[in-house]
Design an enzyme around this catalytic site. Structure first.
Site, mmCIF file in Angstrom:
data_model
loop_
_atom_site.group_PDB
_atom_site.id
_atom_site.type_symbol
_atom_site.label_atom_id
_atom_site.label_comp_id
_atom_site.label_asym_id
_atom_site.label_seq_id
_atom_site.Cartn_x
_atom_site.Cartn_y
_atom_site.Cartn_z
ATOM 1 N N GLU A 199 -10.219 -0.589 -7.733
ATOM 2 C CA GLU A 199 -9.193 0.144 -8.484
ATOM 3 C C GLU A 199 -9.444 0.087 -9.993
ATOM 4 O OE1 GLU A 199 -7.727 2.012 -6.710
ATOM 5 O OE2 GLU A 199 -7.908 1.027 -4.771
ATOM 6 N N GLY A 231 0.839 -1.197 0.000
ATOM 7 C CA GLY A 231 0.000 0.000 0.000
ATOM 8 C C GLY A 231 0.868 1.238 0.000
ATOM 9 N N GLY A 243 -0.889 4.374 -0.997
ATOM 10 C CA GLY A 243 -1.874 5.458 -0.993
ATOM 11 C C GLY A 243 -2.798 5.241 0.197
#
Ligand code: BEZ
Length: 177
Positions: free
Chosen positions: A88, A10, A12
């Site tokens: 996403e 990760g 973000g």
């Protein structure tokens, strides 16, 4: 469907809001990539006619991106991947990369990257223009300002020196709400 456990990196919102089951969480770095607010967000931190900006990764041999690696257990792996692929869908694709943990261990992990030229790509712009866009944008997941500020706070906690993120945070106009 049976799946193998995997590590997910990760860089973000996954740093502060993973929203996924994991059995381990370790600070890690991704050599050779830079984090940039160059991807448009029409579905989370902005709207189709007023997109926000969220982070993606750009290959950059001299740089590194600090973040967090999550170990997703086998019994959750397929569901987590399906959920991330859906979440996403705004231009990101899965890649497999090599990370270094803060204790020096090597880890193979999955990342999501939005490549230049994807349909939601916004690309580089002057930092002041990026900060102004982030200050304006709002979407179903909340304000774009909150996304930037929470990312900056999380990176400070990790001890990261991400100039791009901290420069944008410093350029945010004051919040009048
Ligand atoms: C994240 O690390 O939060 C992330 C960034 C881009 C796509 C998916 C996840």
């Amino acid at each position: 469907m049976a799946s193998d456990p995997f590590w997910l990196f990760g860089y973000g919102s996954l740093i502060w809001k993973p929203d996924l089951p994991y059995s381990d969480r370790v600070p890690a770095r991704l050599p050779g990539w830079s984090r940039r607010f160059w991807q448009g967000s029409h579905d989370h931190r902005g709207l189709p006619d007023a997109p926000g900006r969220v982070v993606t990764l750009i290959e950059s041999a001299q740089d590194r991106c600090d973040g967090v690696a999550y170990r997703v257990p086998a019994d959750a792996a397929a569901t987590v991947l399906a959920g991330l692929d859906h979440r996403e869908k705004n231009g990101y694709e899965r890649h497999r990369v090599k990370l270094e943990t803060s204790s020096g261990e090597a880890l193979e992990a999955l990342i999501y990257v939005a490549a230049p030229g994807n349909f939601a790509w916004l690309g580089p712009a002057p930092l002041a223009a990026i900060a102004a866009q982030i200050a304006r944008a709002q979407g179903p997941s909340g304000s774009n300002r909150e996304y930037l500020q929470r990312l900056a706070e999380s990176l400070r906690t990790l001890g990261s020196d991400d100039d791009h993120v901290f420069a944008l945070e410093a350029l945010l106009p004051s919040d009048k709400t």
